[in-house]
Design a protein around this motif. Structure first.
Motif, PDB file in Angstrom:
ATOM      1  N   ALA A 185      18.665   0.158  11.349  1.00 27.88           N
ATOM      2  CA  ALA A 185      17.941  -0.998  10.814  1.00 27.88           C
ATOM      3  C   ALA A 185      16.645  -1.241  11.571  1.00 27.88           C
ATOM      4  O   ALA A 185      15.613  -1.586  10.972  1.00 27.88           O
ATOM      5  N   ALA A 186      16.672  -1.050  12.889  1.00 29.14           N
ATOM      6  CA  ALA A 186      15.506  -1.392  13.718  1.00 29.14           C
ATOM      7  C   ALA A 186      14.281  -0.566  13.362  1.00 29.14           C
ATOM      8  O   ALA A 186      13.147  -1.060  13.434  1.00 29.14           O
ATOM      9  N   THR A 187      14.468   0.697  12.965  1.00 34.03           N
ATOM     10  CA  THR A 187      13.307   1.531  12.639  1.00 34.03           C
ATOM     11  C   THR A 187      12.649   1.067  11.336  1.00 34.03           C
ATOM     12  O   THR A 187      11.422   1.015  11.237  1.00 34.03           O
ATOM     13  N   HIS A 188      13.457   0.731  10.342  1.00 35.94           N
ATOM     14  CA  HIS A 188      12.892   0.235   9.085  1.00 35.94           C
ATOM     15  C   HIS A 188      12.241  -1.135   9.290  1.00 35.94           C
ATOM     16  O   HIS A 188      11.174  -1.412   8.731  1.00 35.94           O
ATOM     17  N   PHE A 189      12.895  -1.984  10.063  1.00 37.05           N
ATOM     18  CA  PHE A 189      12.336  -3.310  10.318  1.00 37.05           C
ATOM     19  C   PHE A 189      11.007  -3.176  11.060  1.00 37.05           C
ATOM     20  O   PHE A 189      10.022  -3.846  10.731  1.00 37.05           O
ATOM     21  N   GLY A 190      10.977  -2.297  12.057  1.00 36.81           N
ATOM     22  CA  GLY A 190       9.743  -2.077  12.804  1.00 36.81           C
ATOM     23  C   GLY A 190       8.626  -1.555  11.920  1.00 36.81           C
ATOM     24  O   GLY A 190       7.471  -1.978  12.049  1.00 36.81           O
ATOM     25  N   ARG A 191       8.956  -0.636  11.007  1.00 38.60           N
ATOM     26  CA  ARG A 191       7.909  -0.109  10.130  1.00 38.60           C
ATOM     27  C   ARG A 191       7.409  -1.186   9.164  1.00 38.60           C
ATOM     28  O   ARG A 191       6.220  -1.247   8.858  1.00 38.60           O
ATOM     29  N   GLY A 192       8.328  -2.020   8.682  1.00 33.49           N
ATOM     30  CA  GLY A 192       7.895  -3.121   7.824  1.00 33.49           C
ATOM     31  C   GLY A 192       6.909  -4.025   8.542  1.00 33.49           C
ATOM     32  O   GLY A 192       5.863  -4.406   7.996  1.00 33.49           O
ATOM     33  N   LEU A 193       7.220  -4.363   9.790  1.00 30.47           N
ATOM     34  CA  LEU A 193       6.315  -5.204  10.572  1.00 30.47           C
ATOM     35  C   LEU A 193       5.017  -4.471  10.881  1.00 30.47           C
ATOM     36  O   LEU A 193       3.950  -5.078  10.957  1.00 30.47           O
ATOM     37  N   GLY A 194       5.100  -3.142  11.044  1.00 28.74           N
ATOM     38  CA  GLY A 194       3.890  -2.346  11.251  1.00 28.74           C
ATOM     39  C   GLY A 194       2.971  -2.387  10.044  1.00 28.74           C
ATOM     40  O   GLY A 194       1.742  -2.454  10.174  1.00 28.74           O
ATOM     41  N   ARG A 195       3.563  -2.367   8.864  1.00 31.82           N
ATOM     42  CA  ARG A 195       2.756  -2.472   7.641  1.00 31.82           C
ATOM     43  C   ARG A 195       2.109  -3.857   7.540  1.00 31.82           C
ATOM     44  O   ARG A 195       0.961  -3.994   7.099  1.00 31.82           O
ATOM     45  N   VAL A 196       2.861  -4.891   7.929  1.00 28.10           N
ATOM     46  CA  VAL A 196       2.304  -6.245   7.935  1.00 28.10           C
ATOM     47  C   VAL A 196       1.104  -6.303   8.879  1.00 28.10           C
ATOM     48  O   VAL A 196       0.042  -6.857   8.541  1.00 28.10           O
ATOM     49  N   GLY A 233      -7.253 -12.974  -1.046  1.00 29.63           N
ATOM     50  CA  GLY A 233      -6.443 -12.478  -2.153  1.00 29.63           C
ATOM     51  C   GLY A 233      -6.096 -11.014  -1.998  1.00 29.63           C
ATOM     52  O   GLY A 233      -4.961 -10.586  -2.253  1.00 29.63           O
ATOM     53  N   ARG A 234      -7.079 -10.223  -1.569  1.00 29.91           N
ATOM     54  CA  ARG A 234      -6.816  -8.802  -1.376  1.00 29.91           C
ATOM     55  C   ARG A 234      -5.827  -8.576  -0.248  1.00 29.91           C
ATOM     56  O   ARG A 234      -4.936  -7.724  -0.340  1.00 29.91           O
ATOM     57  N   MET A 235      -5.990  -9.354   0.852  1.00 31.06           N
ATOM     58  CA  MET A 235      -5.083  -9.188   1.982  1.00 31.06           C
ATOM     59  C   MET A 235      -3.651  -9.543   1.587  1.00 31.06           C
ATOM     60  O   MET A 235      -2.707  -8.884   2.002  1.00 31.06           O
ATOM     61  N   ASN A 236      -3.481 -10.590   0.762  1.00 31.25           N
ATOM     62  CA  ASN A 236      -2.133 -10.937   0.312  1.00 31.25           C
ATOM     63  C   ASN A 236      -1.510  -9.795  -0.466  1.00 31.25           C
ATOM     64  O   ASN A 236      -0.329  -9.477  -0.291  1.00 31.25           O
ATOM     65  N   LEU A 237      -2.302  -9.164  -1.346  1.00 31.85           N
ATOM     66  CA  LEU A 237      -1.777  -8.045  -2.127  1.00 31.85           C
ATOM     67  C   LEU A 237      -1.475  -6.846  -1.232  1.00 31.85           C
ATOM     68  O   LEU A 237      -0.516  -6.108  -1.474  1.00 31.85           O
ATOM     69  N   ASP A 238      -2.313  -6.634  -0.208  1.00 29.89           N
ATOM     70  CA  ASP A 238      -2.078  -5.517   0.715  1.00 29.89           C
ATOM     71  C   ASP A 238      -0.894  -5.787   1.630  1.00 29.89           C
ATOM     72  O   ASP A 238      -0.193  -4.857   2.056  1.00 29.89           O
ATOM     73  N   LEU A 239      -0.699  -7.057   1.971  1.00 29.78           N
ATOM     74  CA  LEU A 239       0.380  -7.406   2.905  1.00 29.78           C
ATOM     75  C   LEU A 239       1.734  -7.452   2.191  1.00 29.78           C
ATOM     76  O   LEU A 239       2.702  -6.862   2.645  1.00 29.78           O
ATOM     77  N   TYR A 240       1.766  -8.152   1.056  1.00 29.97           N
ATOM     78  CA  TYR A 240       3.031  -8.320   0.340  1.00 29.97           C
ATOM     79  C   TYR A 240       3.174  -7.228  -0.713  1.00 29.97           C
ATOM     80  O   TYR A 240       2.937  -7.436  -1.903  1.00 29.97           O
ATOM     81  N   THR A 241       3.570  -6.040  -0.252  1.00 33.83           N
ATOM     82  CA  THR A 241       3.738  -4.900  -1.146  1.00 33.83           C
ATOM     83  C   THR A 241       5.212  -4.540  -1.276  1.00 33.83           C
ATOM     84  O   THR A 241       6.024  -4.855  -0.407  1.00 33.83           O
ATOM     85  N   ARG A 242       5.514  -3.848  -2.355  1.00 36.89           N
ATOM     86  CA  ARG A 242       6.900  -3.428  -2.558  1.00 36.89           C
ATOM     87  C   ARG A 242       7.289  -2.300  -1.609  1.00 36.89           C
ATOM     88  O   ARG A 242       8.466  -2.115  -1.308  1.00 36.89           O
ATOM     89  N   THR A 243       6.311  -1.568  -1.114  1.00 38.33           N
ATOM     90  CA  THR A 243       6.605  -0.536  -0.109  1.00 38.33           C
ATOM     91  C   THR A 243       7.101  -1.194   1.182  1.00 38.33           C
ATOM     92  O   THR A 243       8.100  -0.752   1.768  1.00 38.33           O
ATOM     93  N   THR A 244       6.406  -2.242   1.610  1.00 36.64           N
ATOM     94  CA  THR A 244       6.855  -2.968   2.798  1.00 36.64           C
ATOM     95  C   THR A 244       8.183  -3.647   2.538  1.00 36.64           C
ATOM     96  O   THR A 244       9.081  -3.631   3.405  1.00 36.64           O
ATOM     97  N   LEU A 245       8.332  -4.226   1.364  1.00 38.96           N
ATOM     98  CA  LEU A 245       9.591  -4.873   1.009  1.00 38.96           C
ATOM     99  C   LEU A 245      10.756  -3.898   1.101  1.00 38.96           C
ATOM    100  O   LEU A 245      11.842  -4.259   1.578  1.00 38.96           O
ATOM    101  N   ALA A 246      10.541  -2.656   0.689  1.00 32.85           N
ATOM    102  CA  ALA A 246      11.625  -1.664   0.730  1.00 32.85           C
ATOM    103  C   ALA A 246      12.129  -1.467   2.152  1.00 32.85           C
ATOM    104  O   ALA A 246      13.346  -1.294   2.374  1.00 32.85           O
ATOM    105  N   ASP A 247      11.217  -1.491   3.128  1.00 30.88           N
ATOM    106  CA  ASP A 247      11.649  -1.351   4.524  1.00 30.88           C
ATOM    107  C   ASP A 247      12.473  -2.558   4.966  1.00 30.88           C
ATOM    108  O   ASP A 247      13.499  -2.408   5.638  1.00 30.88           O
TER     109      ASP A 247
END
Length: 546
Positions: free
Chosen positions: A236-247, A267-281
Motif C-alpha cells: 500500500a505504501a508504494t501506491h500511496f507514495g506515488r499518488g502523493l508524488g503525483r499531487v 482550473g488547469r491545476m485542479n484538472l492536473d491534480l485531480y486525475t483518475r491516474t492519481t485516484l487509481a493509486d
C-alpha cells in the motif's frame, strides 16, 4: 474543505476611543433606555472560527486538522506508540515523521534535529547500510536540508536499488525540494519547508534556472515512486507514495504556471491534480492497506475531488454543502458508501486509537461529502469517547452540533470537554453553548472562569466583556467591560487575527453605542462590515443607532 483563519492588522482599532470610555461614564453619555435594551440584547459572545475539514497533503495524505490540537496529548500518544524502539536515533526519526503526519511542523523539526545529531554521532555519514542512510536522509529532509538529504538518499538508492523504501524516501525528498524552490519563505504549500537550491532573484521570485530545476526535481521524484511501485506492487505504501508524488508534481507545475502568468492556471491545476491516474493509486493503497483509515479517507475524498474537477467545480470549495452529495454520480456515491462502511467496521473492531481515527475520518466524510450532520455528530462522538484527548474531534463535533442546532447536547459535550482539558477556548465554547440556549447566568459564569484561567488571553478578555454587556448595563458593569476591551486591544497590538479584529470591532461598536457615542460606534461597525459584509448582527446594531 478548509476554513482558514487569515491574519490581518486591526485596521481602525481606535485606541483613543477606548481610552476615553471611562470618562463617558462621568458625563452620563448613555444611549436612550429603549436603545440601550435593544443594544444589550444584540451583545454576543465572540465568534470563533477554526480550521476544520480535510485536505490531500503531499506528505500526510488525508489530514484532519484543528487550530487547537493538543500537543501534550499528541506527544504522549506518539511516545507510547514508540516505546520499544531499539535505538534512540531511530525513535527520534520516527517521532519526527509521525509529528509531520499530524501537521506539527515545529515538533517534527525538534525530533528530526535530534535524530540527525544522533545519526551523525553513530557514523551515518560514512555508513554503507541503506536503512541507516534512508532514515538519516529522511531526517535531513524533515529539517529542509534538501541538498544533504538528496545526497544521502541517492547513496541509499545506489547501495540498494531493489529496496522500495529508499526509492519512496528519495521521491518524497525531491518533491519537497522542488516545492521549496518555488514557494516564498513561511509558506508550506502543503509540504513543510521553504528552502531551495541557489539564490532567488532580487524580486524574491525564483530565477528561470530555479524553475527549470524544480520541474526536473519533481519529475525525478515521480520516477523514483514509479520504481518503488515496480519493486513492490502489492504494498500500500508504494501506491500511496506515488499518488502523493503525483499531487506534488501537479502543484509544482501549477506554481510554475502562476509564476509565468498563465491564464486560468487554477482550473488547469485542479484538472492536473485531480486525475483518475492519481485516484487509481489512492484506491490501490486503500485496498492493499484496508486497515488504514487515512488511506481510505484519502481515496474517498480524492474521488469526490476528481468528480468536482471534471464538472468544472472547485474540488475543495464544493465540499460541505447540501449540493455536494446530490452532485455526485451514483457510482461515486456507491464508492464513498463502501469506504464509510469499512471505516465503521474498523471503528467497531480496532483498538481505541485506530478506532477513534476511523470514526473521525468517517465523521468528516459524513460532514463534508454526505452532509449528514446527525450521522457525522454520532461518529465524531464515538471518536471522542474512544479518545477524549483528540481536540480536532471535539471541535468538529461542536461545529456539527451547532450546525444541526442540537444545543442541549452541545452543552453536555462542552462540559465534558472542559473536564477533559480546561482551557480558555474550551470554556468559551461552553459559554457560547449556554448563550445558544439563552442561559445567560451560566454563560457569564463560564466567561468568568475562562478569564480566571488566563487574564492575558485576548479571547478571555473579549468573552468576559461581551458576557457583561449581555447580562447588565449598570455603570460598574460597563466600566469593567471597558477595561477588558482596553486590555484585549493592548494584548493584540498590531498583530490581530481576523477573528480578533472582527470581534473587537463588533463588541467595541456595540459598547460605544450603549454609551451614546454613536458616531464612533458606527465607524467601528461599518469597518466590520467592510471586512465581513454578511454580519447581520452588525447591521442590526447600526439600525438601532439610526
Amino acid at each position: 474543505m478548509t476554513f482558514r483563519l487569515s491574519r490581518s492588522t486591526t485596521g481602525v482599532l481606535l485606541s483613543s476611543l477606548l481610552a476615553g470610555l471611562l470618562l463617558a461614564e462621568r458625563a452620563q453619555a448613555v444611549a436612550p433606555a429603549s436603545h440601550g435594551e435593544r443594544l444589550r440584547r444584540l451583545a454576543r459572545m465572540p465568534r470563533l472560527t477554526f480550521e476544520l475539514g480535510a485536505e490531500i497533503h503531499p506528505v500526510r495524505g488525508f489530514a484532519v486538522f484543528s487550530t487547537s490540537a493538543s500537543v501534550a496529548h499528541e506527544f504522549s500518544e506518539l511516545d507510547r506508540a514508540l516505546r520499544g524502539e531499539p535505538q534512540e536515533h531511530e525513535r527520534q526519526a520516527r517521532l519526527g515523521k509521525l509529528y509531520r503526519r499530524l501537521g506539527r511542523v515545529d515538533r517534527a523539526g525538534e525530533a528530526f534535529a535530534r535524530a540527525v545529531d544522533l545519526y551523525r554521532n553513530q557514523g551515518a555519514e560514512v555508513s554503507e547500510d541503506w536503512e541507516v542512510l534512508t532514515n538519516y536522509g529522511e531526517a535531513l529532509a524533515g529539517l529542509n536540508r534538501h541538498a544533504e538529504a538528496e545526497r544521502v538518499l541517492r547513496r541509499a538508492v545506489a547501495l540498494a536499488p531493489g529496496q522500495c523504501r529508499c526509492q519512496t524516501a528519495l521521491g518524497e525528498a525531491l518533491a519537497a525540494q522542488a516545492m521549496a524552490v518555488l514557494l516564498p519563505a513561511g509558506h508550506s504549500g502543503g509540504i513543510a519547508g521553504v528552502t531551495g537550491r541557489g539564490e532567488a532573484s532580487e524580486s524574491g521570485r525564483p530565477t528561470p534556472a530555479q524553475v527549470e530545476g524544480a520541474e526536473r526535481l519533481v519529475d525525478e521524484a515521480l520516477a523514483a515512486h514509479d520504481r518503488a511501485v515496480g519493486l513492490a506492487p502489492a504494498e500500500a505504501a508504494t501506491h500511496f507514495g506515488r499518488g502523493l508524488g503525483r499531487v506534488a508534481r501537479a502543484r509544482v507545475y501549477g506554481l510554475v504556471g502562476l509564476l509565468e502568468g498563465e491564464e486560468d492556471v487554477v482550473g488547469r491545476m485542479n484538472l492536473d491534480l485531480y486525475t483518475r491516474t492519481t485516484l487509481a493509486d489512492f484506491v490501490a493503497a486503500s485496498r492493499l492497506g484496508r486497515g488504514d483509515a487515512r488511506m481510505l479517507g484519502t481515496a474517498a475524498l480524492f474521488e469526490v475531488g476528481v468528480t468536482h474537477a471534471e464538472q468544472g467545480r472547485d474540488p475543495v470549495g464544493a465540499l460541505g454543502t447540501p449540493e455536494t452529495w446530490a452532485g455526485l454520480a451514483e457510482g461515486v456515491r456507491r464508492s464513498v458508501r463502501g469506504v464509510m462502511a469499512q471505516l465503521e467496521e474498523l471503528g467497531l473492531g480496532a483498538e481505541p486509537g485506530p478506532a477513534a481515527q476511523a470514526f473521525e475520518v468517517l465523521g468528516l466524510l459524513q460532514f463534508l461529502v454526505v452532509h449528514d450532520l446527525t450521522g457525522a455528530a454520532a461518529s465524531l462522538r464515538q471518536a471522542q469517547q474512544l479518545d477524549p484527548g483528540r481536540d480536532g474531534v471535539w471541535e468538529v463535533l461542536i461545529y456539527g452540533l451547532t450546525m444541526s442546532r442540537r444545543f442541549g447536547t452541545l452543552v453536555g459535550v462542552c462540559q465534558e470537554l472542559v473536564q477533559t482539558r480546561d482551557t480558555v477556548r474550551h470554556r468559551v465554547w461552553l459559554a457560547k453553548a449556554h448563550e445558544r440556549l439563552h442561559q445567560l447566568d451560566p454563560m457569564l459564569e463560564e466567561a468568568e472562569r475562562a478569564y480566571a484561567l488566563n487574564t492575558d488571553d485576548v479571547l478571555a478578555n473579549l468573552s468576559l466583556a461581551a458576557a457583561l454587556l449581555r447580562t447588565g448595563d449598570a455603570d460598574a458593569v460597563l466600566g469593567r467591560a471597558a477595561g477588558l476591551l482596553l486590555r484585549a486591544e493592548r494584548l493584540v497590538g498590531n498583530k490581530a487575527t481576523r477573528d480578533q479584529t472582527l470581534n473587537l470591532l463588533y463588541t467595541r461598536g456595540l459598547f460605544l453605542g450603549m454609551l451614546g457615542q454613536v458616531d464612533a460606534a458606527r465607524a467601528n461597525l461599518r469597518r466590520l462590515l467592510e471586512l465581513d459584509p454578511g454580519d447581520g448582527d452588525a447591521r442590526a446594531v447600526l439600525e438601532v443607532l439610526e
